[in-house]
Design an enzyme around this catalytic site. Structure first.
Site, PDB file in Angstrom:
ATOM      1  N   ARG A  83       0.830  -1.205   0.000  1.00 54.63           N
ATOM      2  CA  ARG A  83       0.000   0.000   0.000  1.00 54.63           C
ATOM      3  C   ARG A  83       0.866   1.258   0.000  1.00 54.63           C
ATOM      4  O   ARG A  83       0.586   2.220  -0.720  1.00 54.63           O
ATOM      5  CB  ARG A  83      -0.915   0.003   1.224  1.00 54.63           C
ATOM      6  CG  ARG A  83      -2.076  -0.961   1.139  1.00 54.63           C
ATOM      7  CD  ARG A  83      -2.847  -0.975   2.438  1.00 54.63           C
ATOM      8  NE  ARG A  83      -4.039  -1.811   2.336  1.00 54.63           N
ATOM      9  CZ  ARG A  83      -4.767  -2.189   3.369  1.00 54.63           C
ATOM     10  NH1 ARG A  83      -4.424  -1.806   4.597  1.00 54.63           N
ATOM     11  NH2 ARG A  83      -5.834  -2.940   3.206  1.00 54.63           N
ATOM     12  N   PHE A 125      16.763 -19.936  10.866  1.00 54.02           N
ATOM     13  CA  PHE A 125      16.228 -20.226  12.191  1.00 54.02           C
ATOM     14  C   PHE A 125      17.354 -20.571  13.159  1.00 54.02           C
ATOM     15  O   PHE A 125      18.381 -21.138  12.775  1.00 54.02           O
ATOM     16  CB  PHE A 125      15.233 -21.387  12.113  1.00 54.02           C
ATOM     17  CG  PHE A 125      14.048 -21.090  11.239  1.00 54.02           C
ATOM     18  CD1 PHE A 125      13.127 -20.121  11.599  1.00 54.02           C
ATOM     19  CD2 PHE A 125      13.869 -21.772  10.044  1.00 54.02           C
ATOM     20  CE1 PHE A 125      12.034 -19.841  10.794  1.00 54.02           C
ATOM     21  CE2 PHE A 125      12.779 -21.500   9.229  1.00 54.02           C
ATOM     22  CZ  PHE A 125      11.865 -20.527   9.605  1.00 54.02           C
ATOM     23  N   GLU A 162      10.425 -10.065  12.043  1.00 51.29           N
ATOM     24  CA  GLU A 162      10.902 -11.055  13.017  1.00 51.29           C
ATOM     25  C   GLU A 162      11.788 -10.451  14.106  1.00 51.29           C
ATOM     26  O   GLU A 162      12.511 -11.183  14.789  1.00 51.29           O
ATOM     27  CB  GLU A 162      11.648 -12.210  12.318  1.00 51.29           C
ATOM     28  CG  GLU A 162      10.834 -12.932  11.263  1.00 51.29           C
ATOM     29  CD  GLU A 162       9.706 -13.793  11.831  1.00 51.29           C
ATOM     30  OE1 GLU A 162       9.478 -13.745  13.050  1.00 51.29           O
ATOM     31  OE2 GLU A 162       9.057 -14.509  11.051  1.00 51.29           O
TER      32      GLU A 162
END
Length: 231
Positions: A83, A125, A162
């Site tokens: 947007r 990770f 994150e």
């Protein structure tokens, strides 16, 4: 920061009361209304909503948190990125954990390279890296890069993807993150994603959404992550 006057506070309470009054009937009850009764009810609802909009602050840079165990935190944030790009704003994305693989969204955003800065600064990770010192180093580097964009008035939106994981793992301290957010220009929006957002960040944020895990194909069916859905 200016304080609300008694009249303004009373007006807010009245609006909330009227909204509760208008919305108290269920959809099933609405179906039993005559066309004229339904029209009057919706007209009243519009009047109340118009009053709320008239009292709203015209513009404010928001601190936005997407957290929770459900899927969709980054995905929702990327929708806001799209947007902002569509409005011609400059956007920066800093990814804290991701980086061991090439994010597909980075390839898409290459079409807006004059509006967007994209940095995937993690190495995967934590159970894959298995190197706490290296993870700490990468998180600190990502935070320093984030601060550059938080402070830069040219960027309308900054996505810290994150970062909540980095906070949860104590790779970053909440005090330094809150201090950094306090440096943002008044118009700037900052989105912080990741499960386990600390209470102090939630308290500071203007908009908080918690994604609730109800069903997940990996947990419930053993379906692996798929391109276009997870990455």
């Amino acid at each position: 920061m200016s304080q609300d006057t008694p009249d303004e506070l009373e007006s807010d309470k009245e609006i909330e009361r009227l909204i509760d009054e208008v919305m108290s009937s269920s959809i099933n009850n609405d179906s039993k209304l005559t066309d004229e009764q339904y029209r009057r009810k919706m007209q009243r609802r519009k009047e109340i909503q118009d009053r709320r909009i008239a009292q709203a602050v015209p513009e404010k840079g928001l601190i936005i948190v997407h957290t929770g165990n459900g899927k969709g935190k980054t995905t929702a944030a990327l929708g806001m990125v799209m947007r902002s790009l569509g409005h011609g704003y400059k956007v920066a994305i800093v990814q804290f954990i991701k980086g061991a693989w090439e994010p597909s969204e980075k390839r898409v955003f290459s079409d807006w390279e004059d509006q967007i800065e994209f940095h995937a600064m993690g190495e995967g990770f934590t159970w894959e890296t298995q190197d706490r010192d290296r993870d700490l180093e990468k998180a600190q580097a990502a935070w320093e890069k984030s601060l550059e964009y938080i402070r830069n008035p040219d960027f309308h939106l900054v996505l810290l993807d994150e970062i909540n994981i980095a906070l949860k793992m104590a790779y970053l301290q909440i005090e330094e993150v809150l201090a950094g957010l306090a440096e943002k220009p008044p118009h700037k929006h900052v989105i912080l994603t990741g499960r386990g957002a600390p209470a102090a960040l939630i308290e500071r944020a203007d908009l908080v959404t918690e994604m609730t895990l109800i069903k997940h194909p990996f947990r419930d069916q053993g379906v692996k992550a798929q391109p276009g859905i997870e990455f």
